[in-house]
Write a protein that holds these residues in place. Structure first.
Motif, PDB file in Angstrom:
ATOM      1  N   UNK A 221       1.119  -1.166  -0.059  1.00 21.87           N
ATOM      2  CA  UNK A 221       0.007  -0.058   0.097  1.00 21.87           C
ATOM      3  C   UNK A 221       0.861   1.417  -0.031  1.00 21.87           C
ATOM      4  N   UNK A 222       0.792   2.124  -0.971  1.00 24.66           N
ATOM      5  CA  UNK A 222       1.623   3.217  -1.228  1.00 24.66           C
ATOM      6  C   UNK A 222       1.234   4.227  -0.419  1.00 24.66           C
ATOM      7  N   UNK A 223       2.480   4.938   0.118  1.00 24.76           N
ATOM      8  CA  UNK A 223       2.391   6.110   1.021  1.00 24.76           C
ATOM      9  C   UNK A 223       2.077   7.330   0.121  1.00 24.76           C
ATOM     10  N   UNK A 224       3.046   7.740  -0.783  1.00 24.30           N
ATOM     11  CA  UNK A 224       2.788   9.149  -1.595  1.00 24.30           C
ATOM     12  C   UNK A 224       3.879   8.794  -2.832  1.00 24.30           C
ATOM     13  N   UNK A 225       4.670   7.886  -2.908  1.00 26.67           N
ATOM     14  CA  UNK A 225       6.135   8.008  -3.868  1.00 26.67           C
ATOM     15  C   UNK A 225       5.579   7.866  -5.166  1.00 26.67           C
ATOM     16  N   UNK A 226       4.176   7.191  -5.558  1.00 26.33           N
ATOM     17  CA  UNK A 226       4.078   7.039  -7.071  1.00 26.33           C
ATOM     18  C   UNK A 226       2.650   7.267  -7.539  1.00 26.33           C
ATOM     19  N   UNK A 227       2.260   7.704  -8.682  1.00 29.15           N
ATOM     20  CA  UNK A 227       0.888   7.683  -9.315  1.00 29.15           C
ATOM     21  C   UNK A 227       0.357   6.270  -9.016  1.00 29.15           C
ATOM     22  N   UNK A 228      -0.984   6.212  -8.799  1.00 23.87           N
ATOM     23  CA  UNK A 228      -1.677   5.104  -8.310  1.00 23.87           C
ATOM     24  C   UNK A 228      -2.172   4.531  -9.708  1.00 23.87           C
ATOM     25  N   UNK A 229      -2.929   5.132 -10.597  1.00 24.65           N
ATOM     26  CA  UNK A 229      -3.371   4.713 -11.737  1.00 24.65           C
ATOM     27  C   UNK A 229      -2.534   5.130 -13.059  1.00 24.65           C
ATOM     28  N   UNK A 230      -2.716   4.396 -14.034  1.00 26.10           N
ATOM     29  CA  UNK A 230      -1.904   4.640 -15.440  1.00 26.10           C
ATOM     30  C   UNK A 230      -2.685   4.090 -16.506  1.00 26.10           C
ATOM     31  N   UNK A 231      -2.471   4.473 -17.680  1.00 20.78           N
ATOM     32  CA  UNK A 231      -3.101   4.226 -18.740  1.00 20.78           C
ATOM     33  C   UNK A 231      -2.588   3.219 -19.660  1.00 20.78           C
ATOM     34  N   UNK A 232      -1.279   3.016 -19.902  1.00 19.83           N
ATOM     35  CA  UNK A 232      -0.734   2.105 -20.847  1.00 19.83           C
ATOM     36  C   UNK A 232       0.146   0.847 -20.125  1.00 19.83           C
ATOM     37  N   UNK A 233      -0.313  -0.195 -20.116  1.00 16.99           N
ATOM     38  CA  UNK A 233       0.273  -1.221 -19.421  1.00 16.99           C
ATOM     39  C   UNK A 233       1.703  -1.532 -20.288  1.00 16.99           C
ATOM     40  N   UNK A 234       2.642  -1.694 -19.351  1.00 21.99           N
ATOM     41  CA  UNK A 234       4.032  -1.853 -19.627  1.00 21.99           C
ATOM     42  C   UNK A 234       4.673  -0.648 -19.945  1.00 21.99           C
ATOM     43  N   UNK A 235       4.025   0.329 -19.467  1.00 24.60           N
ATOM     44  CA  UNK A 235       4.643   1.752 -19.880  1.00 24.60           C
ATOM     45  C   UNK A 235       5.626   2.087 -18.438  1.00 24.60           C
ATOM     46  N   UNK A 236       6.562   2.610 -18.449  1.00 22.34           N
ATOM     47  CA  UNK A 236       7.604   2.870 -17.281  1.00 22.34           C
ATOM     48  C   UNK A 236       7.874   4.459 -17.041  1.00 22.34           C
ATOM     49  N   UNK A 237       8.110   4.638 -15.675  1.00 23.33           N
ATOM     50  CA  UNK A 237       8.396   6.044 -15.221  1.00 23.33           C
ATOM     51  C   UNK A 237       9.463   5.872 -14.076  1.00 23.33           C
ATOM     52  N   UNK A 238      10.407   6.779 -14.033  1.00 21.40           N
ATOM     53  CA  UNK A 238      11.229   6.934 -12.870  1.00 21.40           C
ATOM     54  C   UNK A 238      10.668   7.343 -11.772  1.00 21.40           C
ATOM     55  N   UNK A 239      11.333   6.850 -10.699  1.00 16.75           N
ATOM     56  CA  UNK A 239      11.021   7.447  -9.140  1.00 16.75           C
ATOM     57  C   UNK A 239      11.681   8.730  -9.089  1.00 16.75           C
ATOM     58  N   UNK A 240      11.253   9.769  -8.643  1.00 13.58           N
ATOM     59  CA  UNK A 240      11.599  11.062  -8.754  1.00 13.58           C
ATOM     60  C   UNK A 240      12.680  11.204  -7.658  1.00 13.58           C
ATOM     61  N   UNK A 241      12.824  10.385  -6.700  1.00 14.81           N
ATOM     62  CA  UNK A 241      13.710  10.537  -5.576  1.00 14.81           C
ATOM     63  C   UNK A 241      14.759   9.372  -5.324  1.00 14.81           C
ATOM     64  N   UNK A 242      14.490   8.105  -5.847  1.00 15.85           N
ATOM     65  CA  UNK A 242      15.387   6.888  -5.726  1.00 15.85           C
ATOM     66  C   UNK A 242      15.694   6.463  -7.172  1.00 15.85           C
ATOM     67  N   UNK A 243      17.098   6.670  -7.134  1.00 17.69           N
ATOM     68  CA  UNK A 243      17.530   6.551  -8.588  1.00 17.69           C
ATOM     69  C   UNK A 243      17.445   5.130  -9.136  1.00 17.69           C
ATOM     70  N   UNK A 244      17.566   4.110  -8.156  1.00  9.32           N
ATOM     71  CA  UNK A 244      17.645   2.744  -8.367  1.00  9.32           C
ATOM     72  C   UNK A 244      16.076   2.122  -8.570  1.00  9.32           C
ATOM     73  N   UNK A 245      15.023   2.944  -8.607  1.00  7.51           N
ATOM     74  CA  UNK A 245      13.571   2.468  -8.369  1.00  7.51           C
ATOM     75  C   UNK A 245      12.906   3.206  -9.490  1.00  7.51           C
TER      76      UNK A 245
END
Length: 372
Positions: A221-245
């Motif tokens: 259960x996320x706290x606040x680190x990433x968007x909950x919903x997305x439109x395109x399965x398989x799409x990727x996006x970087x975490x704004x704070x953690x370079x390895x996530x």
């Protein structure tokens, strides 16, 4: 109470409401954050300036300040409302203000310019959020986009968690967070435990040896680190704070994914790459997996930005003098010439695109700061 979903029966306990399951305020999962901080920690609300939550073993307890007082989460106490800078649940956040900026709490990265008590709305660029302390845009992300928001938006964990102590995460047992307060504002730092002590102990506020009880908070259960919903399965996006996530859109939901130790998510290639050669998202903490105290920040302009990393991996930003760039291998600023910098950029992805005179992109100050 707009945006709040109480998913279980409310249990009344001595002046507060003990909530046994997930308590949500817009994009802010109060219950999830409570599992990641020591018992007794007080968290701010993003729906009202008049109340806050006390994290108990049974869950967050909603507690209200006395009449005429507002909660200051930075000091973990209620003060006269005139002494507290808070905009949540306020009908007109620009009332009595002129020539300044305040946050628009219902929009990710949103703000208002106050023009003689009239709110003029605006928004920060993509991958930036509005910092009410500095009254400027800074690198970061919210739990959801403006189009998908219902109710208030939590721009950063450091908008509700008091600064000055380490706390855990609900996505990974090794991950820790830290809200650092300085004259420039309050900044979220994230890292991971390593070596033999691979588990973050919430109540001990430090890395510890692996324990099954310490990992019970890892529920997904996320706290606040990433968007909950997305439109395109398989799409990727970087975490704004953690370079390895990074996050992968799976069944219309963003799912956190972690690179192997020593690797960062490369935004240009959309894969995990060795730390030194990777070009991660600007603003992420390159102290992660670093073996030295000083490291390059992601800087495609002139490679002059760098971090000092303490033993816990918390980064403090610095900048080299004019006509210098930061060389991580020599642990210092060196004179910048086209030939020397170009050779460095080839093997150091954090500075990809950097030139002696700066890249062609908009000046960093102009791009990230709301000017008065």
């Amino acid at each position: 109470m707009t945006g709040k979903l109480l998913l279980v029966t409310i249990l009344c306990l001595m002046g507060g409401s003990a909530l046994a399951a997930d308590v949500l305020e817009g994009t802010y999962n109060v219950t999830a954050v409570c599992t990641a901080v020591p018992t007794g920690t007080q968290l701010g609300s993003i729906e009202s300036c008049q109340y806050y939550y006390v994290c108990q073993s049974s869950g967050p307890v909603n507690t209200t300040c006395q009449s005429g007082y507002s909660y200051d989460y930075k000091k973990s106490s209620c003060y006269p409302s005139s002494q507290v800078e808070c905009y949540y649940g306020v009908e007109n956040p620009c009332q009595g203000l002129n020539g300044t900026w305040v946050p628009n709490t219902s929009v990710c990265g949103g703000y208002y310019y106050c023009d003689n008590s009239v709110c003029r709305s605006g928004a920060c660029p993509v991958n930036q959020v509005f910092d009410s302390t500095t009254k400027a845009c800074k690198w970061g992300s919210c739990t959801t986009t403006a189009d998908g928001t219902e109710g208030t938006v939590l721009n950063s964990l450091c908008d509700v968690v008091p600064p000055g102590f380490y706390y855990g995460d609900t996505s990974n047992c090794s991950t820790w967070n830290y809200c650092q307060s300085n004259s420039s504002g309050i900044f979220l730092h994230t890292g991971t435990c390593s070596g033999k002590q691979t588990t973050f102990n919430v109540n001990g506020k430090s890395c510890d040896y692996k324990s099954s009880t310490d990992c019970s908070r890892v529920t997904g259960n996320g706290m606040s680190s990433a968007p909950v919903s997305c439109d395109t399965n398989g799409a990727k996006k970087a975490d704004a704070s953690v370079c390895g996530t990074y996050y992968v859109c799976t069944n219309k939901q963003w799912v956190a994914t972690y690179c192997a130790s020593g690797y960062y998510y490369d935004e240009t290639q959309e894969i995990c790459v060795l730390r030194q050669t990777a070009t991660p998202i600007a603003g992420c903490n390159r102290c992660q997996y670093a073996s030295q105290s000083f490291v390059n920040a992601v800087d495609s302009d002139n490679c002059a930005s760098y971090y000092y990393c303490n033993k816990q991996g918390v980064a403090t930003s610095n900048t080299c003098p004019d006509d210098h760039f930061f060389n991580e291998s020599v642990q210092g600023c060196v004179t910048s010439t086209e030939e020397v910098l170009a050779a460095y950029v080839k093997s150091n992805g954090a500075c990809k695109g950097a030139t002696v005179d700066g890249s062609d992109s908009t000046d960093a100050t102009e791009a990230t700061t709301v000017k008065e």
